[in-house]
Write a protein that holds these residues in place. Structure first.
Motif, PDB file in Angstrom:
ATOM      1  N   ALA A   1     -12.557  -2.653  -5.438  1.00  0.00           N
ATOM      2  CA  ALA A   1     -11.840  -2.837  -6.701  1.00  0.00           C
ATOM      3  C   ALA A   1     -11.032  -1.609  -7.102  1.00  0.00           C
ATOM      4  CB  ALA A   1     -12.838  -3.194  -7.812  1.00  0.00           C
ATOM      5  N   ASP A   2     -11.515  -0.431  -6.713  1.00  0.00           N
ATOM      6  CA  ASP A   2     -10.814   0.796  -7.109  1.00  0.00           C
ATOM      7  C   ASP A   2      -9.816   1.281  -6.046  1.00  0.00           C
ATOM      8  OD1 ASP A   2     -12.682   1.455  -5.246  1.00  0.00           O
ATOM      9  OD2 ASP A   2     -13.530   3.169  -6.330  1.00  0.00           O
ATOM     10  N   ASP A   3      -9.566   0.447  -5.024  1.00  0.00           N
ATOM     11  CA  ASP A   3      -8.608   0.808  -3.975  1.00  0.00           C
ATOM     12  C   ASP A   3      -7.205   0.395  -4.429  1.00  0.00           C
ATOM     13  OD1 ASP A   3      -7.104   1.241  -1.756  1.00  0.00           O
ATOM     14  OD2 ASP A   3      -8.197  -0.136  -0.438  1.00  0.00           O
ATOM     15  N   ASN A   4      -6.351   1.367  -4.677  1.00  0.00           N
ATOM     16  CA  ASN A   4      -4.988   1.086  -5.137  1.00  0.00           C
ATOM     17  C   ASN A   4      -3.942   1.240  -4.030  1.00  0.00           C
ATOM     18  OD1 ASN A   4      -5.718   0.555  -7.835  1.00  0.00           O
ATOM     19  ND2 ASN A   4      -5.845   2.755  -8.270  1.00  0.00           N
ATOM     20  N   SER A   5      -4.386   1.301  -2.786  1.00  0.00           N
ATOM     21  CA  SER A   5      -3.435   1.515  -1.694  1.00  0.00           C
ATOM     22  C   SER A   5      -2.478   0.334  -1.528  1.00  0.00           C
ATOM     23  CB  SER A   5      -4.191   1.773  -0.384  1.00  0.00           C
ATOM     24  OG  SER A   5      -5.016   0.672  -0.043  1.00  0.00           O
ATOM     25  N   TRP A   6      -2.817  -0.831  -2.105  1.00  0.00           N
ATOM     26  CA  TRP A   6      -1.932  -1.994  -2.019  1.00  0.00           C
ATOM     27  C   TRP A   6      -0.575  -1.718  -2.681  1.00  0.00           C
ATOM     28  CZ3 TRP A   6      -0.225  -3.691  -6.696  1.00  0.00           C
ATOM     29  CH2 TRP A   6      -1.000  -3.400  -7.817  1.00  0.00           C
ATOM     30  N   GLN A   7      -0.535  -0.741  -3.583  1.00  0.00           N
ATOM     31  CA  GLN A   7       0.702  -0.466  -4.310  1.00  0.00           C
ATOM     32  C   GLN A   7       1.821   0.054  -3.403  1.00  0.00           C
ATOM     33  OE1 GLN A   7      -0.285   2.117  -7.593  1.00  0.00           O
ATOM     34  NE2 GLN A   7      -1.642   0.636  -8.551  1.00  0.00           N
ATOM     35  N   THR A   8       1.463   0.541  -2.225  1.00  0.00           N
ATOM     36  CA  THR A   8       2.480   1.064  -1.302  1.00  0.00           C
ATOM     37  C   THR A   8       2.956   0.009  -0.295  1.00  0.00           C
ATOM     38  OG1 THR A   8       0.817   1.821   0.303  1.00  0.00           O
ATOM     39  CG2 THR A   8       1.423   3.354  -1.468  1.00  0.00           C
TER      40      THR A   8
ATOM     41  N   ASP B   1       1.446  -1.748   7.961  1.00  0.00           N
ATOM     42  CA  ASP B   1       0.791  -1.246   6.742  1.00  0.00           C
ATOM     43  C   ASP B   1      -0.088  -2.318   6.112  1.00  0.00           C
ATOM     44  OD1 ASP B   1       2.169   1.114   7.109  1.00  0.00           O
ATOM     45  OD2 ASP B   1       3.750   0.630   5.664  1.00  0.00           O
ATOM     46  N   VAL B   2       0.406  -3.559   6.079  1.00  0.00           N
ATOM     47  CA  VAL B   2      -0.355  -4.663   5.486  1.00  0.00           C
ATOM     48  C   VAL B   2      -1.602  -4.955   6.313  1.00  0.00           C
ATOM     49  CG1 VAL B   2      -0.308  -7.137   4.939  1.00  0.00           C
ATOM     50  CG2 VAL B   2       1.642  -5.697   4.342  1.00  0.00           C
ATOM     51  N   VAL B   3      -1.452  -4.982   7.639  1.00  0.00           N
ATOM     52  CA  VAL B   3      -2.600  -5.236   8.515  1.00  0.00           C
ATOM     53  C   VAL B   3      -3.645  -4.132   8.359  1.00  0.00           C
ATOM     54  CG1 VAL B   3      -3.334  -5.353  10.934  1.00  0.00           C
ATOM     55  CG2 VAL B   3      -1.295  -6.607  10.181  1.00  0.00           C
ATOM     56  N   LYS B   4      -3.209  -2.896   8.285  1.00  0.00           N
ATOM     57  CA  LYS B   4      -4.130  -1.770   8.110  1.00  0.00           C
ATOM     58  C   LYS B   4      -4.876  -1.888   6.783  1.00  0.00           C
ATOM     59  CE  LYS B   4      -4.264   3.306   7.968  1.00  0.00           C
ATOM     60  NZ  LYS B   4      -3.456   4.557   8.034  1.00  0.00           N
ATOM     61  N   TYR B   5      -4.165  -2.224   5.717  1.00  0.00           N
ATOM     62  CA  TYR B   5      -4.787  -2.384   4.393  1.00  0.00           C
ATOM     63  C   TYR B   5      -5.837  -3.488   4.415  1.00  0.00           C
ATOM     64  CZ  TYR B   5      -5.188  -4.344  -0.340  1.00  0.00           C
ATOM     65  OH  TYR B   5      -5.665  -4.881  -1.522  1.00  0.00           O
TER      66      TYR B   5
END
Length: 361
Positions: A168-175, A157-161
């Motif tokens: 700046a508006d990408d909040n996918s890091w929260q998962t 998941d981290v590598v994909k992110y």
């Protein structure tokens, strides 16, 4: 039963192999030779932190058939003990408390049986400690890499992110999971993952960068990655992020490339705001070797703390922290006894030893 006079004797008694990791300032594998030397008080403990040995003991108990687990299965099938043992003034294990620890373990094992005893031996034990979530994630990441286990799905998941366009508006890091971030840091010696780490430090959200930096404090970083972190340190305004970058750099050599930005970060000797305490605490806890190597850096920190109007609380805490590190202890006391201190530093030193500060003229 044979007399048990060391930790290795204890583990030999129950028939399990043990690998040691230090969890103090950084996570560091302890070599078998180092383990024998500190266990039998032939040498000082190699990685003292706050006057204790912070040990993760990875125990390979073996299977029901009496066979040891395969190397790659140890994490899943073994037991990890986290024990914190005090050190004496010479930095060696305090044998009295070590023997008390061993006796408490032997009594529990004899009461419950070896296998159950090993798994439950540290219940209510005064020498046991629980690593925080970040440290636990990093330990599992480092163990997994050392034992050639595949990383978790959190890593994917981290590598994909980080492989995506970070806006700046990408909040996918929260998962993202902390375990995946730690597993990425553990692979910083692989170029494709170092590239992703570089990208993360430049572009990812602070809630990703901060734990990534904390996980990187356990690794030896390339000069290119060190340069990136120093560059961020020079431009960062957030004190907590400054502390995170310092932690990531804590295994770097103290040269002019790093020293000059540190002087710029610390600023004036006569001012110390609350936010300044975050990088100062990081330097004292994670980089005391730098302060031991450079007396000017040490003096700036102690002068700043002496100028705070907080009843010398921060001064006393940082002085206590540094006095427990072999690298910084003597330079600290040399500074505190120096006749060249400012009146404020002299007053703080007086308070440290008498608890009744003299008035500043």
């Amino acid at each position: 039963m044979n007399k048990i006079e060391s930790l290795s004797d204890l583990f030999d008694m129950v028939g399990c192999d043990v690998s040691y990791y230090d969890l103090g300032r950084n996570i560091t594998k302890i070599t078998p030779q180092q383990a024998v030397q500190f266990d039998r008080k032939q040498q000082a403990y190699p990685f003292p932190f706050r006057q204790h040995a912070w040990l993760a003991c990875l125990l390979n108990m073996g299977s029901e058939q009496g066979k040891k687990a395969k190397k790659e299965d140890i994490i899943d099938q073994g037991v990890i003990w986290f024990i914190k043992l005090p050190l004496d003034e010479a930095g060696c294990l305090n044998l009295g408390t070590r023997d008390h620890f061993i006796k408490s373990i032997v009594d529990k094992i004899l009461h419950k049986g070896e296998e159950a005893g090993l798994s439950e031996a540290l219940e209510d034990n005064p020498y046991a400690f629980k690593p925080d979530q970040e440290r636990m994630a990093s330990l599992h990441a480092i163990l997994g890499k050392n034992l050639h286990k595949a990383p978790s799905h959190y890593f994917d998941d981290v590598v994909k992110y980080l492989s995506s366009d970070l806006t700046a508006d990408d909040n996918s890091w929260q998962t993202l999971g902390l375990q995946g971030i730690a597993e990425l840091a553990a692979r910083v010696d692989e170029s494709k993952y170092e590239t992703l780490i570089q990208k993360a430090i430049h572009q990812a959200a602070n809630p990703v960068v901060s734990p990534l930096c904390h996980a990187l404090e356990h690794e030896v970083l390339s000069s290119q990655l060190q340069a990136t972190l120093i560059e961020k340190l020079q431009t960062e305004q957030d004190a907590l992020m400054q502390a995170s970058y310092l932690r990531a750099l804590s295994r770097a050599d103290l040269n002019d490339t790093l020293l000059l930005p540190l002087f710029g970060l610390l600023g004036s000797l006569t001012e110390c705001k609350n936010d300044d305490l975050h990088p100062i605490a990081a330097l004292a806890a994670k980089c005391p070797h730098w302060l031991g190597q450079n007396s000017q850096l040490l003096r700036i920190i102690m002068e700043k703390l002496a100028h705070r109007e907080d009843g010398y609380i921060a001064f006393k805490q940082i002085a206590a922290e540094l006095s427990q590190h072999p690298e910084a202890k003597q330079p600290l006391w040399a500074l505190l006894r120096s006749g060249h201190a400012s009146p404020q530093l002299a007053q703080a030193v007086s308070y440290l030893f008498t608890q009744t500060p003299k008035s500043v003229q």
